[in-house]
Design an enzyme around this catalytic site. Structure first.
Site, short mmCIF file in Angstrom:
data_model
loop_
_atom_site.label_atom_id
_atom_site.label_comp_id
_atom_site.label_asym_id
_atom_site.label_seq_id
_atom_site.Cartn_x
_atom_site.Cartn_y
_atom_site.Cartn_z
N GLY A 133 0.84 -1.20 0.00
CA GLY A 133 0.00 0.00 0.00
C GLY A 133 0.86 1.24 0.00
O GLY A 133 1.99 1.26 -0.52
N SER A 134 0.34 2.29 0.64
CA SER A 134 0.97 3.61 0.54
C SER A 134 2.35 3.69 1.19
O SER A 134 3.08 4.63 0.95
CB SER A 134 0.06 4.67 1.15
OG SER A 134 -1.15 4.69 0.45
N THR A 135 2.68 2.71 2.05
CA THR A 135 4.02 2.77 2.64
C THR A 135 5.07 2.71 1.53
O THR A 135 6.19 3.17 1.70
CB THR A 135 4.27 1.60 3.61
OG1 THR A 135 4.09 0.37 2.90
CG2 THR A 135 3.30 1.63 4.77
N TYR A 136 4.66 2.16 0.38
CA TYR A 136 5.60 2.00 -0.73
C TYR A 136 5.89 3.34 -1.42
O TYR A 136 6.81 3.43 -2.23
CB TYR A 136 5.02 1.00 -1.74
CG TYR A 136 6.05 0.39 -2.66
CD1 TYR A 136 6.99 -0.52 -2.19
CD2 TYR A 136 6.09 0.73 -4.00
CE1 TYR A 136 7.94 -1.07 -3.03
CE2 TYR A 136 7.04 0.17 -4.86
CZ TYR A 136 7.96 -0.73 -4.35
OH TYR A 136 8.90 -1.28 -5.19
N LYS A 137 5.09 4.37 -1.09
CA LYS A 137 5.29 5.66 -1.76
C LYS A 137 6.66 6.26 -1.44
O LYS A 137 7.14 7.14 -2.17
CB LYS A 137 4.17 6.64 -1.37
CG LYS A 137 2.84 6.27 -2.03
CD LYS A 137 1.67 7.08 -1.50
CE LYS A 137 0.38 6.64 -2.17
NZ LYS A 137 -0.83 7.14 -1.47
#
Lengths: 384, 641
Positions: free
Chosen positions: B332-336
Site C-alpha cells: 500500500g501507501s508505505t511504498y510511496k
C-alpha cells in the site's frame, strides 16, 4: 583290483566299470566331510529358526533341508557326468556365466542398490555363487590348454582377461566380497597350473598396487566404512562397529563347550545382526563353543585335504587346476568369513561354505565337489 | 599297482612343492583362526561370558547441554530442565513379548497402544536404535516403569534435558523450538553425529543457530542390562562439548510493550493477524518482533500431542507462521517512499515541483481514483506524501516507468530477502517488464505502473522489508541486514562472536533526497493524515498505508490491511526552535523504528497508526493517552474519509 588300462585320449564311461571299481575310486571321505559340514549348517539353521516350528515351511531350517536335497541331486549328477565334457562346454558355460551375472545386475533385487538376488520359483538365488564354480571350470580349461606355454606372460594375462568380466560384474552389483573370491580363484588356479612363480608374483604386486586406486574410485562409502570398522569398532558405534563388538561377545561368551544349541543369548535375543547369514559362525561359536568351532575348522581342513588330494591324483592338468581353484575358493571364504566374525578380517559379505544359509552357495559347492568326484572316478592312475 | 600309465600325465613332481605350499597355507590359516578362537573363547571366555550373560557392552552418546538464550539485557529466555523420556530399543524387546509390553506401556503412559506400535514400526533404522515413545513423562509414571523393568524388556527411561521457554508465546516466533529429529533431518544430519532419537532446533533461532547451540556430543562405552539400563560406564571415548549461548537483540520489555499494543487493537476489533516490529535503524538490531496469532513453543518442547498440532496446522490464520517475515502482503501507501525517492533521485521531480492532484487520472476509458475521490489541487512532494495522494504518486510512477520504479524498490531492499537469521523468510515481488513477460507474456501496462507506484497491484512485501526500508530512510541510506542475534557466547561466557551491523548496500541516492523524504514523513503527521498522532509529546515521522486485497464486497469495496511504519529521532523531545519537528527528523540519527501491520483490519481509522501510537506511549512512558478507540472499531475507512 583288476587290470585297469586307460588311455586319456579315450572317454571312459563309468557304467563300463564294475561297481566295485567305482567304489574303490569314489572318495567317500570327501563326501563325508562335506555332509558333516552341511549338517552343521542345518543345525545352525535349526537354531536360527527357533520360535516357530522348525519344519514349518518358510523357516530357515526347512529351506535349508530343501536346498540340501537339491545340492545332493546336483552333486550326484555332476559326479555321474564325465568331466571331460566340461572342456567342450567351457566356452558356452563362460557365456552363460556372464549372462547370469548380467541378469542379476539388471533384474536382481536386493537391499538398496545392491542387486544380488534373483528370484526364481519363489526362491531367491544368488547367481554369483554359481558363477564362482563356472569360473573355476573356465579357468581350469584355459590353463590346461596352455600347459606348453606356462612361462609365457600371455598365459597369465589370458587368465586375467577371462576372470575380469565376471569379477567386475559382481563388483558393480556391488558385491565386493564375491569379487574378492574370484580373485582368490584366479590365484589358486594359476598357482596349481604351474605358471611360473615370477608372473604370479608380478600379478600379486599389481593387485597390491591397485588397492589405493580401488579405495578412492571403486569402493562405495558404506563399503569403506565397513572395511575400516574392523580396525576401530568404536568409530561407528551405531553401525558395523556395533555388529563387530556384538559378534566378538557372542564368540567369546561361548567358552570352551558353548551354551548349547538354541541357547545362545546373543544370537537368540537378536543382539547379533545377520546371525543366520554372514555372521552365522558367531552363533555357532557361541552355542557350540571352542570345541565346535575347532571341529568345524578341522572339517574344513579335512575337506581341503581331500580336494587337494584329488588334484594330486588327477592325471590331466584340468583336474589338478580345478582342484586348486575349488580349494582356494573354499579356503578364502573360510578365512575371510570366520576372520570377520572373530575380528581379524574386515567386514565383507562372504558366506561361510556349507554353513551360511543360502541355496546358491550350497548348490554351487555341491556341483564343484561333484565335478571333483567325477575327476576322481575317471583317473587312469591306480590308487595309492 | 603295476599298471602303466599312458598319455601325457602332468609333471607331478614339478607341482609337488606347490601342493605342499598349498597344504601349508591351509594349515596355517586354520591355525591362525583356531588360535584367535582360543584367545576369545578359552583365554578370555569368562570375560565375554560375563558381558553377554547379564550385561551388554554398548557405545552410547553423551549428550551435550544445549546452549542457553537470553535477551539483550541478559534475561534468560530458555532453560534446560530435566524431563523423563521413555524409549524402546527394538532389539531388546523379543517379538513374543511385544504385545504385552506395548499394552502395559500404553496403560502407564495413557496413550493408545496403536500409537506405540506405530512408532516402533515407523523406525526405518537399525533395531539397535532407541525409539522415542513418550516425552516429558511424569516422575511418578517414570518410577513405575523403572521398577517394572524386568517385565518391560527393551524399555528404557532416561532423563533428558528439555527446553523450557520462559516467556512461551511472547517470543516463540523468534526463539522457535526444539523437537524430535525427523527421518529426513536425520538422513542429512547423520554425518554431524546426530542420533535417531535426537533433539533438533525446528524453528526460529533454535533452528538457524542449531550448530552453535548443540555443541558436540561425546561417546562413552557402557555396560547395560537386558532392559537397557546403564550399569556402569567403562570408559569415556570422547567428552561432550556444551553448546554456545546466544544473546538476542530482542528486549523482552520492548517485546512485551509491542505485544500489549498489538493485543489492545486485536482484542478491540477482533483482528486476526497482526505484526509489530521494532528495530534500531542504526544497527539493524531487531528489538521486538511480534506476530499474532502466536503459539506456545513449550508445547513443542514437551512433545506436542497430535491434536494440538493439528489445531495449529489447520488454523486459517497460521499461528506457526511468523507473519513478519514469512508471509507477503501488498505494501500500500508505505511504498510511496520508494516512488518519491525515485522521482527525486532520477530528477523527475524536485522538492519544489508541484503536481496537480484531481479526483482521478484517466488512461483510456479507465479511471484511477484519488483515495478521497476529490484531490487537493497542486501539491509538492511534502504535501503529496503527507496527504498520501494517490494521483500524485501515479504521476511520479508514470514518469519513472515500471523498471526504474522497481530499481528504487530494490534499492530499499524490496524483492529480496533481508537475510534475517530466521527460517522461512519470503522474498516478496517487485514487478518489472521482464518479470511480467516471464509470467504472463506481456509487458506492464501504464495503469499497472500507477498501481505499483502506490504499492498495489502485483507488489508484495513482508512487514520486515517495509520496516527495513524505513530504517534505511531513517539512518541516511544504509540498507542493513536485520539481525536477531547480538552475541554468541561460549559456555564460560566468553564472547565468541560480537555484534556487528551488516550493511547490505547503501541506497544509491544523494543524502539530500532521503532528508527530503524524512521531512515528508514528518509532514504525514503534521498534516494530520494520521489523526492525532502528532499530538504525542515526542517527534515521530512515518507513513501509513491501506493496502487493498482480495475480493470486492457487494458495495464494490475491497477489504484492506493497515500499515504504519515510523521512526523516532534520537532526541525526540520537541524543541522551541523546531515547533513542527522537521529539523529533528531531518537528522539521520534515529535509534528506533517501529512498524505495525494489521491484517484485514477494516477499521474506521488506520488501526496500525493506533497500535504504533499506543506502543510509543508505552515505550516512552508518555503521560498522555491519545488512543482513539473509536477509530479502531470496525467500519470502513473509506466511508469516514
Amino acid at each position: 583290483m583288476g587290470a585297469l588300462r586307460a588311455e586319456p585320449a579315450r572317454f571312459h564311461d563309468w557304467t563300463t566299470k564294475s561297481v566295485r571299481v567305482v567304489w574303490n575310486v569314489f572318495d567317500v571321505q570327501l563326501v563325508l566331510y562335506a555332509l558333516l559340514l552341511a549338517i552343521v549348517g542345518l543345525m545352525m539353521a535349526f537354531t536360527n529358526s527357533s520360535g516357530a516350528s522348525p519344519l514349518a515351511s518358510g523357516t530357515t531350517f526347512s529351506r535349508g533341508l530343501l536346498w540340501l536335497g537339491v545340492a545332493i541331486i546336483m552333486f550326484t549328477v555332476a559326479t555321474a557326468l564325465d568331466y571331460h565334457w566340461l572342456k567342450t562346454f567351457a566356452w558356452p558355460l563362460y557365456l552363460v556365466n556372464i549372462g547370469l551375472l548380467l541378469i542379476s545386475l539388471f533384474l536382481g533385487s536386493g537391499v538398496g542398490d545392491v542387486n544380488r538376488w534373483v528370484t526364481i520359483f519363489g526362491l531367491q538365488f544368488q547367481f554369483s555363487e554359481i558363477a564362482k564354480v563356472l569360473m573355476i571350470v573356465v579357468l581350469a580349461n584355459f590353463l590346461a590348454a596352455r600347459q606348453d606355454s606356462l612361462n609365457s606372460v600371455w598365459t597369465v594375462a589370458g587368465a586375467c582377461v577371462l576372470a575380469a568380466p565376471p569379477l567386475l560384474l559382481v563388483l558393480v552389483q556391488p558385491d565386493l566380497g564375491t569379487s574378492l573370491v574370484f580373485g582368490a580363484i584366479l590365484f589358486g588356479t594359476l598357482f596349481l597350473s604351474g605358471v611360473s612363480l615370477p608372473w604370479i608374483g608380478l600379478l600379486a604386486a599389481a593387485v597390491v598396487a591397485a588397492v589405493p586406486i580401488a579405495w578412492s574410485h571403486v569402493l562405495k562409502d558404506y563399503q569403506k566404512q565397513r572395511l575400516l570398522s574392523f580396525l576401530d569398532p568404536t568409530a561407528d558405534p551405531q553401525g558395523s562397529g556395533y555388529q563387530l563388538v556384538q559378534s566378538q561377545i557372542a564368540v567369546g561368551s561361548g567358552g570352551v563347550g558353548g551354551k548349547g544349541l538354541t541357547n545362545g543369548s546373543q544370537g537368540q535375543l537378536d543382539f547379533l545382526p545377520e546371525q543366520s547369514t554372514d555372521f552365522v559362525f558367531a552363533t555357532l561359536a557361541e552355542e557350540l563353543g571352542f570345541v565346535g568351532g575347532v571341529a568345524v575348522l578341522l572339517l574344513f581342513c579335512a575337506l581341503l585335504w581331500r580336494i587337494l588330494l584329488a588334484g594330486w591324483r588327477a592325471d590331466d592338468p584340468f583336474g589338478v587346476i580345478f582342484a586348486g581353484g575349488l580349494a582356494s575358493m573354499i579356503l578364502f571364504q573360510v578365512l575371510v568369513n570366520i576372520g570377520m566374525v572373530i575380528g581379524i578380517m574386515p567386514v565383507t559379505g562372504i558366506p561361510l561354505p556349507f554353513i551360511t544359509h543360502g541355496g546358491a552357495s550350497l548348490v554351487s559347492i555341491a556341483v564343484g565337489l561333484g565335478i571333483l568326484q567325477s575327476i576322481n572316478l575317471r583317473q587312469s592312475k591306480p590308487r595309492w | 599297482m603295476t599298471d602303466i600309465v599312458l598319455g601325457t600325465a602332468p609333471p607331478r613332481s614339478r607341482l609337488l612343492p606347490r601342493f605342499l605350499i598349498f597344504g601349508l597355507v591351509v594349515v596355517l590359516i586354520a591355525g591362525v583362526l583356531a588360535t584367535r578362537l582360543f584367545d576369545l573363547q578359552v583365554a578370555r571366555g569368562g570375560h565375554y561370558a560375563g558381558l553377554a550373560r547379564s550385561n551388554r557392552i554398548t557405545l552410547q552418546p553423551i549428550r551435550s547441554p544445549r546452549g542457553l538464550i537470553t535477551d539483550r539485557e541478559g534475561r534468560p529466555l530458555v532453560r534446560n530442565v530435566p524431563s523423563f523420556v521413555v524409549k524402546v530399543r527394538a532389539a531388546d524387546l523379543p517379538y513374543s513379548q511385544r504385545a504385552t509390553v506395548v499394552g502395559r506401556l500404553a496403560e502407564l503412559l495413557g496413550i493408545p497402544p496403536a500409537e506405540i506400535t506405530a512408532a516402533l514400526d515407523r523406525n526405518a533404522g537399525s533395531r539397535f536404535d532407541l525409539i522415542r515413545i513418550a516425552n516429558d513423562v511424569p516422575q511418578q509414571v517414570a518410577r513405575v516403569i523403572a521398577e517394572e523393568h524386568l517385565d518391560l524388556p527393551g524399555v528404557a527411561v532416561t532423563v533428558e534435558a528439555r527446553r523450557d521457554y520462559t516467556y512461551g508465546p511472547l517470543v516463540s516466533h523468534v526463539l522457535g523450538f526444539t523437537g524430535a529429529i525427523s527421518a529426513e533431518e536425520y538422513e542429512t544430519r547423520r554425518p554431524d553425529g546426530y542420533l535417531t532419537d535426537d533433539i533438533i532446533g525446528k524453528a526460529g533461532v533454535e533452528a538457524t543457530y542449531e550448530k552453535e547451540l548443540r555443541g558436540a556430543y561425546g561417546v562413552e562405552q557402557v555396560e547395560r542390562d537386558a532392559s537397557g539400563r546403564t550399569l556402569s560406564i567403562l570408559q569415556t571415548v570422547r567428552d561432550a562439548k556444551p553448546g554456545n549461548s546466544l544473546e538476542l537483540t530482542l528486549d523482552v520489555g520492548i517485546q512485551r510493550r509491542a505485544e500489549k499494543a498489538l493485543r489492545w487493537a486485536t482484542d478491540l476489533v477482533g483482528l486476526k493477524r497482526g505484526v509489530v516490529l521494532v528495530m534500531n535503524p542504526q544497527t539493524g538490531e531487531i528489538l521486538a518482533m511480534v506476530s499474532l496469532p502466536t503459539y506456545d513453543n513449550n508445547l513443542f518442547a514437551r512433545g506436542i500431542s497430535a491434536g494440538d498440532y493439528q489445531k495449529l496446522l489447520t488454523d486459517p490464520d497460521r499461528p506457526l507462521l511468523n507473519h513478519a517475515i514469512s508471509e507477503q502482503y501488498p505494501p500500500g501507501s508505505t511504498y510511496k517512499v520508494v516512488t518519491g525517492t525515485g522521482g527525486l533521485a532520477d530528477g523527475r521531480i524536485t522538492p519544489r515541483t508541484k503536481l496537480d492532484t484531481k479526483a482521478y487520472l484517466e488512461i483510456g476509458s479507465y479511471k484511477y481514483w484519488e483515495w478521497n475521490k476529490r484531490g487537493w489541487g497542486p501539491l509538492d512532494i511534502y504535501d503529496g506524501f503527507g496527504h498520501s495522494s494517490d494521483t500524485f504518486f501515479f504521476q511520479v510512477a508514470g514518469m519513472l516507468g515500471i523498471d526504474r520504479l522497481a530499481h528504487w524498490g530494490r534499492q530499499f531492499g524490496f524483492g529480496a530477502r533481508t537475510g534475517i537469521e530466521l527460517p522461512g523468510e519470503a522474498k516478496g515481488i517487485i514487478p518489472t517488464n521482464e518479470w511480467k513477460e516471464d509470467l504472463f507474456g506481456q509487458r506492464v501496462f501504464a495503469g499497472e505502473t500507477f498501481q505499483a507506484g502506490i504499492g498495489q497491484g502485483y507488489n508484495a512485501v513482508t512487514p520486515l522489508q517495509v520496516l527495513n526500508a524505513y530504517a534505511a530512510l531513517a539512518n541516511g541510506g544504509r540498507l542493513l541486514q536485520p539481525q536477531v542475534v547480538r552475541r554468541v557466547l561460549d559456555p564460560r561466557g566468553r564472547v565468541v562472536r560480537e555484534f556487528e551491523p551488516r550493511v547490505i548496500h547503501r541506497v544509491d541516492v544523494d543524502p539530500q533526497v532521503l532528508r527530503t523524504m524524512r521531512v515528508a514523513a514528518r509532514r504525514v503527521l503534521t498534516i494530520r493524515h494520521t489523526s492525532n498522532l502528532v499530538e504525542l509529546p515526542i517527534v515521530v515521522a512515518g507513513k501509513s498505508g491501506t493496502a487493498q486485497f482480495g475480493i470486492r464486497d457487494r458495495q464494490g469495496r475491497l477489504p484492506y490491511h493497515s500499515w504504519f511504519a515510523a521512526f523516532v529521532p534520537r532526541d525526540p523531545r520537541p524543541k522551541a526552535g523546531d515547533p513542527d519537528g522537521y529539523r529533528a527528523v531531518a537528522r539521520d540519527d534515529s535509534e528506533l523504528a517501529v512498524l505495525a501491520f494489521a491484517y484485514d483490519s477494516r477499521t474506521k481509522g488506520n488501526a496500525a497508526v493506533e497500535i504504533v501510537k499506543y506502543f510509543l506511549q508505552l515505550e516512552y512512558k508518555l503521560d498522555v493517552d491519545l488512543r482513539n478507540h473509536d477509530l479502531v472499531k470496525r467500519g470502513n475507512f473509506y466511508q469516514s474519509n
